[in-house]
Design an enzyme around this catalytic site. Structure first.
Site, PDB file in Angstrom:
ATOM      1  N   LYS A  20      39.892  39.822  44.128  1.00 38.19           N
ATOM      2  CA  LYS A  20      38.416  39.703  44.220  1.00 38.19           C
ATOM      3  C   LYS A  20      37.889  38.602  43.291  1.00 38.19           C
ATOM      4  O   LYS A  20      37.112  37.741  43.703  1.00 38.19           O
ATOM      5  CB  LYS A  20      37.755  41.056  43.873  1.00 38.19           C
ATOM      6  CG  LYS A  20      38.221  42.206  44.757  1.00 38.19           C
ATOM      7  CD  LYS A  20      37.563  43.514  44.404  1.00 38.19           C
ATOM      8  CE  LYS A  20      37.910  44.083  43.045  1.00 38.19           C
ATOM      9  NZ  LYS A  20      39.342  44.481  42.899  1.00 38.19           N
ATOM     10  N   ARG A  95      31.683  50.869  43.701  1.00 40.13           N
ATOM     11  CA  ARG A  95      33.019  51.446  43.616  1.00 40.13           C
ATOM     12  C   ARG A  95      33.037  52.927  43.929  1.00 40.13           C
ATOM     13  O   ARG A  95      34.095  53.541  43.924  1.00 40.13           O
ATOM     14  CB  ARG A  95      33.496  51.276  42.174  1.00 40.13           C
ATOM     15  CG  ARG A  95      34.665  50.335  42.028  1.00 40.13           C
ATOM     16  CD  ARG A  95      34.871  50.215  40.550  1.00 40.13           C
ATOM     17  NE  ARG A  95      36.176  49.807  40.212  1.00 40.13           N
ATOM     18  CZ  ARG A  95      36.487  48.562  39.861  1.00 40.13           C
ATOM     19  NH1 ARG A  95      35.584  47.625  39.879  1.00 40.13           N
ATOM     20  NH2 ARG A  95      37.703  48.280  39.497  1.00 40.13           N
ATOM     21  N   ARG A 134      49.048  38.690  35.428  1.00 44.49           N
ATOM     22  CA  ARG A 134      47.716  38.068  35.314  1.00 44.49           C
ATOM     23  C   ARG A 134      47.423  37.626  33.878  1.00 44.49           C
ATOM     24  O   ARG A 134      47.739  38.302  32.915  1.00 44.49           O
ATOM     25  CB  ARG A 134      46.631  39.054  35.740  1.00 44.49           C
ATOM     26  CG  ARG A 134      45.237  38.533  35.418  1.00 44.49           C
ATOM     27  CD  ARG A 134      44.140  39.269  36.109  1.00 44.49           C
ATOM     28  NE  ARG A 134      44.154  40.693  35.872  1.00 44.49           N
ATOM     29  CZ  ARG A 134      43.387  41.550  36.530  1.00 44.49           C
ATOM     30  NH1 ARG A 134      42.568  41.118  37.469  1.00 44.49           N
ATOM     31  NH2 ARG A 134      43.440  42.834  36.265  1.00 44.49           N
ATOM     32  N   ARG A 167      44.943  41.322  29.951  1.00 43.69           N
ATOM     33  CA  ARG A 167      43.983  42.426  29.847  1.00 43.69           C
ATOM     34  C   ARG A 167      44.674  43.721  29.410  1.00 43.69           C
ATOM     35  O   ARG A 167      45.792  44.016  29.836  1.00 43.69           O
ATOM     36  CB  ARG A 167      43.306  42.650  31.203  1.00 43.69           C
ATOM     37  CG  ARG A 167      42.058  41.815  31.371  1.00 43.69           C
ATOM     38  CD  ARG A 167      41.485  41.850  32.755  1.00 43.69           C
ATOM     39  NE  ARG A 167      41.365  43.175  33.367  1.00 43.69           N
ATOM     40  CZ  ARG A 167      40.802  43.374  34.554  1.00 43.69           C
ATOM     41  NH1 ARG A 167      40.304  42.350  35.224  1.00 43.69           N
ATOM     42  NH2 ARG A 167      40.728  44.579  35.066  1.00 43.69           N
ATOM     43  N   ARG A 178      44.759  53.106  37.870  1.00 46.45           N
ATOM     44  CA  ARG A 178      43.642  52.408  38.527  1.00 46.45           C
ATOM     45  C   ARG A 178      43.798  52.433  40.042  1.00 46.45           C
ATOM     46  O   ARG A 178      42.816  52.567  40.772  1.00 46.45           O
ATOM     47  CB  ARG A 178      43.564  50.956  38.021  1.00 46.45           C
ATOM     48  CG  ARG A 178      42.990  50.860  36.612  1.00 46.45           C
ATOM     49  CD  ARG A 178      43.309  49.540  35.941  1.00 46.45           C
ATOM     50  NE  ARG A 178      42.815  48.390  36.650  1.00 46.45           N
ATOM     51  CZ  ARG A 178      43.339  47.158  36.532  1.00 46.45           C
ATOM     52  NH1 ARG A 178      44.353  46.945  35.720  1.00 46.45           N
ATOM     53  NH2 ARG A 178      42.818  46.171  37.195  1.00 46.45           N
TER      54      ARG A 178
HETATM   55  P1  AP5 Z   1      42.285  39.032  40.519  1.00 47.60           P
HETATM   56  O1  AP5 Z   1      41.512  38.021  41.269  1.00 47.60           O
HETATM   57  O2  AP5 Z   1      42.055  39.158  39.054  1.00 47.60           O
HETATM   58  O3  AP5 Z   1      42.169  40.453  41.254  1.00 47.60           O
HETATM   59  P2  AP5 Z   1      40.966  41.494  41.258  1.00 47.60           P
HETATM   60  O4  AP5 Z   1      40.907  42.101  42.608  1.00 47.60           O
HETATM   61  O5  AP5 Z   1      39.721  40.864  40.728  1.00 47.60           O
HETATM   62  O6  AP5 Z   1      41.594  42.539  40.250  1.00 47.60           O
HETATM   63  P3  AP5 Z   1      40.950  43.359  39.042  1.00 47.60           P
HETATM   64  O7  AP5 Z   1      42.113  44.025  38.366  1.00 47.60           O
HETATM   65  O8  AP5 Z   1      40.064  42.512  38.193  1.00 47.60           O
HETATM   66  O9  AP5 Z   1      40.146  44.391  39.788  1.00 47.60           O
HETATM   67  P4  AP5 Z   1      39.677  45.708  39.238  1.00 47.60           P
HETATM   68  O10 AP5 Z   1      38.767  46.104  40.324  1.00 47.60           O
HETATM   69  O11 AP5 Z   1      40.703  46.701  38.882  1.00 47.60           O
HETATM   70  O12 AP5 Z   1      39.066  45.324  37.791  1.00 47.60           O
HETATM   71  P5  AP5 Z   1      37.595  45.196  37.268  1.00 47.60           P
HETATM   72  O13 AP5 Z   1      37.597  44.137  36.268  1.00 47.60           O
HETATM   73  O14 AP5 Z   1      36.619  45.144  38.386  1.00 47.60           O
HETATM   74  O15 AP5 Z   1      43.834  38.727  40.805  1.00 47.60           O
HETATM   75  C1  AP5 Z   1      44.853  39.492  40.177  1.00 47.60           C
HETATM   76  C2  AP5 Z   1      46.061  38.569  39.888  1.00 47.60           C
HETATM   77  O16 AP5 Z   1      46.602  38.091  41.131  1.00 47.60           O
HETATM   78  C3  AP5 Z   1      45.706  37.305  39.086  1.00 47.60           C
HETATM   79  O17 AP5 Z   1      46.771  37.015  38.224  1.00 47.60           O
HETATM   80  C4  AP5 Z   1      45.573  36.202  40.148  1.00 47.60           C
HETATM   81  O18 AP5 Z   1      45.896  34.926  39.625  1.00 47.60           O
HETATM   82  C5  AP5 Z   1      46.576  36.658  41.193  1.00 47.60           C
HETATM   83  N1  AP5 Z   1      46.150  36.315  42.555  1.00 47.60           N
HETATM   84  C6  AP5 Z   1      44.921  36.539  43.106  1.00 47.60           C
HETATM   85  N2  AP5 Z   1      44.884  36.101  44.374  1.00 47.60           N
HETATM   86  C7  AP5 Z   1      46.135  35.588  44.635  1.00 47.60           C
HETATM   87  C8  AP5 Z   1      46.728  34.979  45.783  1.00 47.60           C
HETATM   88  N3  AP5 Z   1      46.045  34.833  46.920  1.00 47.60           N
HETATM   89  N4  AP5 Z   1      48.021  34.594  45.701  1.00 47.60           N
HETATM   90  C9  AP5 Z   1      48.722  34.757  44.564  1.00 47.60           C
HETATM   91  N5  AP5 Z   1      48.221  35.318  43.426  1.00 47.60           N
HETATM   92  C10 AP5 Z   1      46.937  35.723  43.466  1.00 47.60           C
HETATM   93  O19 AP5 Z   1      37.395  46.602  36.558  1.00 47.60           O
HETATM   94  C11 AP5 Z   1      38.067  46.960  35.372  1.00 47.60           C
HETATM   95  C12 AP5 Z   1      37.583  48.333  34.910  1.00 47.60           C
HETATM   96  O20 AP5 Z   1      36.171  48.299  34.635  1.00 47.60           O
HETATM   97  C13 AP5 Z   1      37.743  49.469  35.926  1.00 47.60           C
HETATM   98  O21 AP5 Z   1      39.016  50.052  35.870  1.00 47.60           O
HETATM   99  C14 AP5 Z   1      36.630  50.429  35.485  1.00 47.60           C
HETATM  100  O22 AP5 Z   1      37.012  51.181  34.358  1.00 47.60           O
HETATM  101  C15 AP5 Z   1      35.513  49.494  35.061  1.00 47.60           C
HETATM  102  N6  AP5 Z   1      34.584  49.159  36.164  1.00 47.60           N
HETATM  103  C16 AP5 Z   1      34.346  47.919  36.675  1.00 47.60           C
HETATM  104  N7  AP5 Z   1      33.431  47.991  37.653  1.00 47.60           N
HETATM  105  C17 AP5 Z   1      33.087  49.300  37.768  1.00 47.60           C
HETATM  106  C18 AP5 Z   1      32.200  49.993  38.631  1.00 47.60           C
HETATM  107  N8  AP5 Z   1      31.476  49.360  39.576  1.00 47.60           N
HETATM  108  N9  AP5 Z   1      32.100  51.335  38.490  1.00 47.60           N
HETATM  109  C19 AP5 Z   1      32.793  51.991  37.531  1.00 47.60           C
HETATM  110  N10 AP5 Z   1      33.668  51.402  36.695  1.00 47.60           N
HETATM  111  C20 AP5 Z   1      33.808  50.044  36.809  1.00 47.60           C
END
Ligand code: AP5
Length: 229
Positions: A20, A95, A134, A167, A178
């Site tokens: 994402k 979410r 990552r 992270r 997660r």
């Molecule tokens: P990346 O683009 O970072 O993936 P992502 O989908 O953004 O993954 P996240 O882990 O950030 O998602 P998440 O939803 O768990 O975390 P968030 O920060 O929202 O890509 C991942 C890796 O793959 C990278 O190394 C990238 O380079 C590689 N990659 C990407 N695309 C690729 C491709 N096409 N080919 C090859 N490699 C590729 O949330 C973290 C925490 O915050 C949650 O656990 C929760 O506690 C809290 N939180 C956040 N939002 C909420 C909410 N709305 N409600 C409640 N709690 C929340």
């Protein structure tokens, strides 16, 4: 009403590691969208020692969701800042079904609604490799992968020269938690948006630029829907 103001709201939906943030970085400017990533906002609040950050930290470390009311306050603040003319790319939000209801109301208040939801699909075995490899920039938040999308210089951000770090929630046991939380709390949103005719499935186990180009094409309305599955 949406057309009158031409205000748009897109959602990037998908499991942790589905790409994402990576895709948002590649399309937000080209599509003229404000990138609203709740995970990034929470990490910034933590880094700055804000009360919200302190409250969110214990949830994030365990890989469980931060309570809906805290998230909605955060999102409302951002929406206020954008006024009623900004268009958005939501990443990692909503979410839960409750957050989705609250987002619908917040957009309705601004005379708009969700334009489209892009579900990034990736096999689970790919996710684990992506998240353990990552690296994120401390300064600007740019995202890399040690093998798939490496920076030009190890440990240094190509964009701003900032330091890259791993992270705290990218440890294998937390990742598995997660993913379980995603299946239970977030995956029900898929059928919600599918029933509303808003969902586009996009395979994200392809080159990031290809995935981004396909979504951008759909946002610009120049795609016939190729890649939707
Ligand atoms: P990346 O683009 O970072 O993936 P992502 O989908 O953004 O993954 P996240 O882990 O950030 O998602 P998440 O939803 O768990 O975390 P968030 O920060 O929202 O890509 C991942 C890796 O793959 C990278 O190394 C990238 O380079 C590689 N990659 C990407 N695309 C690729 C491709 N096409 N080919 C090859 N490699 C590729 O949330 C973290 C925490 O915050 C949650 O656990 C929760 O506690 C809290 N939180 C956040 N939002 C909420 C909410 N709305 N409600 C409640 N709690 C929340």
């Amino acid at each position: 009403m949406e057309d009158e103001k031409n205000v748009k709201a897109y959602i990037l939906l998908g499991a942790p590691g589905s790409g994402k943030g990576t895709i948002a970085e590649r399309i937000r400017d080209a599509a003229g969208l404000r990138h609203l990533a709740t995970g990034d906002l929470l990490r910034t609040a933590m880094k700055n020692g804000e009360p919200l950050g302190r409250e969110a930290e214990s949830y994030m470390k365990r890989g469980v969701l931060v309570p809906d009311d805290l998230i909605m306050k955060l999102v409302e603040t951002c929406l206020e800042k954008g006024g009623d003319t900004a268009s958005y790319l939501f990443d990692g939000f909503p979410r839960t079904l409750a957050q989705a209801d609250m987002l619908d109301s917040a957009l309705e208040k601004r005379g708009t609604q969700i334009s489209r939801v892009f579900l990034l699909t990736v096999p689970k075995d790919v996710i684990l490799d992506r998240l353990t490899g990552r690296r994120t920039c401390r300064k600007c938040g740019a995202v890399y992968h040690i093998r798939n999308i490496p920076p030009k210089k190890e440990g240094v951000c190509d964009v701003c020269g900032g330091e890259l770090y791993q992270r705290a929630d990218d440890r294998e046991d937390t990742i598995l938690n997660r993913l379980a939380v995603y299946d239970k709390e977030t995956a029900p949103l898929i059928s919600r948006y599918e029933k509303k005719g808003l969902l586009a499935r996009v395979r994200s186990d392809r080159k990031a630029d290809v995935v981004a180009g396909e979504i951008l094409g759909m946002i610009r309305g120049s795609s016939s829907g190729a890649g939707e599955r």
